[in-house]
Design a protein around this motif. Structure first.
Motif, PDB file in Angstrom:
ATOM      1  N   GLN A   1       0.824  -1.207   0.000  1.00  0.00           N
ATOM      2  CA  GLN A   1       0.000   0.000   0.000  1.00  0.00           C
ATOM      3  C   GLN A   1       0.862   1.262   0.000  1.00  0.00           C
ATOM      4  OE1 GLN A   1      -2.771  -0.405   3.309  1.00  0.00           O
ATOM      5  NE2 GLN A   1      -4.353  -1.144   1.911  1.00  0.00           N
TER       6      GLN A   1
ATOM      7  N   PHE B   1      -7.360   7.807  -0.095  1.00  0.00           N
ATOM      8  CA  PHE B   1      -8.194   6.627  -0.303  1.00  0.00           C
ATOM      9  C   PHE B   1      -7.575   5.395   0.339  1.00  0.00           C
ATOM     10  CE2 PHE B   1      -9.129   2.928  -3.052  1.00  0.00           C
ATOM     11  CZ  PHE B   1     -10.496   2.840  -2.855  1.00  0.00           C
ATOM     12  N   ILE B   2      -6.266   5.217   0.165  1.00  0.00           N
ATOM     13  CA  ILE B   2      -5.594   4.053   0.762  1.00  0.00           C
ATOM     14  C   ILE B   2      -5.533   4.189   2.282  1.00  0.00           C
ATOM     15  CG2 ILE B   2      -3.377   2.884   0.957  1.00  0.00           C
ATOM     16  CD1 ILE B   2      -2.974   3.266  -1.996  1.00  0.00           C
TER      17      ILE B   2
ATOM     18  N   PHE C   1      -7.646   5.682   4.137  1.00  0.00           N
ATOM     19  CA  PHE C   1      -8.996   5.516   4.667  1.00  0.00           C
ATOM     20  C   PHE C   1      -9.288   4.050   4.979  1.00  0.00           C
ATOM     21  CE2 PHE C   1     -13.637   5.095   4.240  1.00  0.00           C
ATOM     22  CZ  PHE C   1     -14.052   6.087   5.116  1.00  0.00           C
ATOM     23  N   TYR C   2      -8.761   3.140   4.167  1.00  0.00           N
ATOM     24  CA  TYR C   2      -8.962   1.704   4.383  1.00  0.00           C
ATOM     25  C   TYR C   2      -7.705   1.025   4.916  1.00  0.00           C
ATOM     26  CZ  TYR C   2     -13.237   2.361   1.711  1.00  0.00           C
ATOM     27  OH  TYR C   2     -14.473   2.788   1.282  1.00  0.00           O
ATOM     28  N   HIS C   3      -6.909   1.813   5.617  1.00  0.00           N
ATOM     29  CA  HIS C   3      -5.602   1.370   6.098  1.00  0.00           C
ATOM     30  C   HIS C   3      -5.606   1.134   7.615  1.00  0.00           C
ATOM     31  CE1 HIS C   3      -1.287   0.945   5.405  1.00  0.00           C
ATOM     32  NE2 HIS C   3      -1.009   1.803   6.364  1.00  0.00           N
TER      33      HIS C   3
ATOM     34  N   HIS D   1      -7.911  -0.761   9.666  1.00  0.00           N
ATOM     35  CA  HIS D   1      -8.713  -1.845  10.235  1.00  0.00           C
ATOM     36  C   HIS D   1      -7.946  -2.552  11.355  1.00  0.00           C
ATOM     37  CE1 HIS D   1     -11.660  -5.049  10.464  1.00  0.00           C
ATOM     38  NE2 HIS D   1     -10.673  -5.935  10.355  1.00  0.00           N
TER      39      HIS D   1
ATOM     40  N   GLN E   1      -7.187   9.494  11.016  1.00  0.00           N
ATOM     41  CA  GLN E   1      -8.399  10.134  10.484  1.00  0.00           C
ATOM     42  C   GLN E   1      -8.208  11.643  10.379  1.00  0.00           C
ATOM     43  OE1 GLN E   1     -11.453   8.734  13.171  1.00  0.00           O
ATOM     44  NE2 GLN E   1     -12.120   7.131  11.745  1.00  0.00           N
TER      45      GLN E   1
END
Length: 277
Positions: A96, A138-139, A141-143, A145, A156
Motif C-alpha cells: 500500500q 483513499f488508501i 482511509f482503508y488502512h 482496520h 483520520q
C-alpha cells in the motif's frame, strides 16, 4: 511506515515540498504583480519550466526510492504479492505504501511530460497531482482496520489534510495561477508533513512513556493539537509569502522600470504559464 522513522521520512518530504511550493508561488505572484522588466524574467514561461522540470525530477527520484525501499529494505516483500505456499498475502502494508509512492511518481512523470514537450495539456500536471493526493487518502482511509482507537484517530485527522489537498489541486486545474489556492495547498502540505511527525511521536515515541491508546483525554488533546499544527502551517506560509514578496519588491525597485511595449519583439520574455490558460 510502521515506525517512528517510517512517519518522519514522508513527514520531512511533505514539509520540504510545502516550503518549496510556498517560496516558488510567492516568487511568481510577486513577480507577476510588478511592472518591471526584471520581474517579467522571473515569472517568464522559460523560468517556470526550468523550475518545474527540476522539481518534477526530484519528486520522481524520491518516489522511486520510496517504492524500492518499501519493497526491498528491512525485509520487504521483494515484489512478491501472494505466498502460494503459505496461502496468504505478502506484507500488504508495504504494498500500500509503495502504491502511494507510485501515484506521486506518476504525477511527477506527467509534470515532466507537460513541461518538456507539447504533447500534453498544461493542466494535466495539476490533475495528476490531485489524483495522487486522492489516492493517498483513499488508501489511508482503508488502512486502519483493527487498530487502536488512538491510532485510528490520528490517521483520520490526517485525512482532512490529504483530501483537502486533493480538492485544492483539482480546483487548480481550472484556476491555474490563483495564488490563494496555491498557498492553501502549501498550507495543507505543511500540515500533512508536521502531522506525520506528530503521529510518529504519538504512536512510536522515541523516548518517554507511551500514550494510552484508549484514554479519551488523549483523543481530545490530539484533536486540539491538530488545530495547532494547522495554525503553525498558516503562519509559516504567511511569513514566507510576505518575506519573499518584500524581498522581490525591494530588489526590483533597484531596476528602472521600462514599458514592455518599447521592447523589440525578440527581446520580450515569454508569457508565464499561468497566463496561458
Amino acid at each position: 511506515m510502521g515506525s517512528f522513522k517510517g512517519h518522519a521520512l514522508p513527514g520531512s518530504f511533505f514539509l520540504a515540498a510545502g516550503l518549496w511550493w510556498a517560496g516558488k508561488f510567492s516568487l511568481w505572484s510577486a513577480s507577476r504583480r510588478s511592472k518591471n522588466t526584471g520581474s517579467t524574467r522571473l515569472a517568464s514561461r522559460s523560468s517556470q519550466r526550468r523550475l518545474e522540470v527540476l522539481e518534477s525530477s526530484a519528486v520522481l527520484f524520491c518516489s522511486l526510492v520510496g517504492m524500492l525501499a518499501e519493497q526491498f529494505a528491512a525485509g520487504g516483500p521483494s515484489l512478491r504479492l501472494y505466498d502460494a505456499a503459505g496461502k496468504h498475502w505478502e506484507q500488504l502494508m508495504n504494498w500500500q505504501h509503495a502504491t502511494m509512492y507510485l501515484f506521486f511518481g506518476l504525477a511527477a512523470a506527467a509534470s515532466l511530460l507537460v513541461h518538456t514537450t507539447d504533447a500534453a495539456p498544461l493542466a494535466l500536471d495539476r490533475l495528476m497531482l490531485a489524483v495522487a493526493f486522492f489516492n493517498e487518502g483513499f488508501i489511508f482511509f482503508y488502512h486502519l482496520h483493527g487498530r487502536s482507537l488512538l491510532d485510528v484517530h490520528v490517521h483520520q485527522l490526517l485525512l482532512f489534510a490529504i483530501f483537502g489537498e486533493a480538492a485544492v489541486a483539482f480546483l487548480e486545474v481550472f484556476h491555474r495561477g490563483n495564488v490563494v489556492l496555491e498557498l492553501l495547498r502549501c498550507t495543507l502540505t505543511l500540515l500533512q508533513g508536521s502531522w506525520f511527525w506528530q503521529i510518529g511521536f504519538v504512536l512510536y515515541p522515541p523516548r518517554g512513556p507511551e500514550w494510552d491508546p484508549n484514554d479519551h483525554n488523549n483523543l481530545m488533546f490530539i484533536t486540539m493539537c491538530f488545530s495547532w499544527h494547522l495554525a503553525f502551517a498558516m503562519l509559516a506560509v504567511s511569513a514566507l509569502h510576505c518575506t519573499v514578496s518584500c524581498v522581490v519588491r525591494s530588489r526590483l525597485r533597484r531596476t528602472p522600470p521600462m514599458e514592455m511595449g518599447l521592447l523589440k519583439p525578440r527581446d520580450r520574455d515569454p508569457e508565464s504559464e499561468d497566463e496561458i490558460l
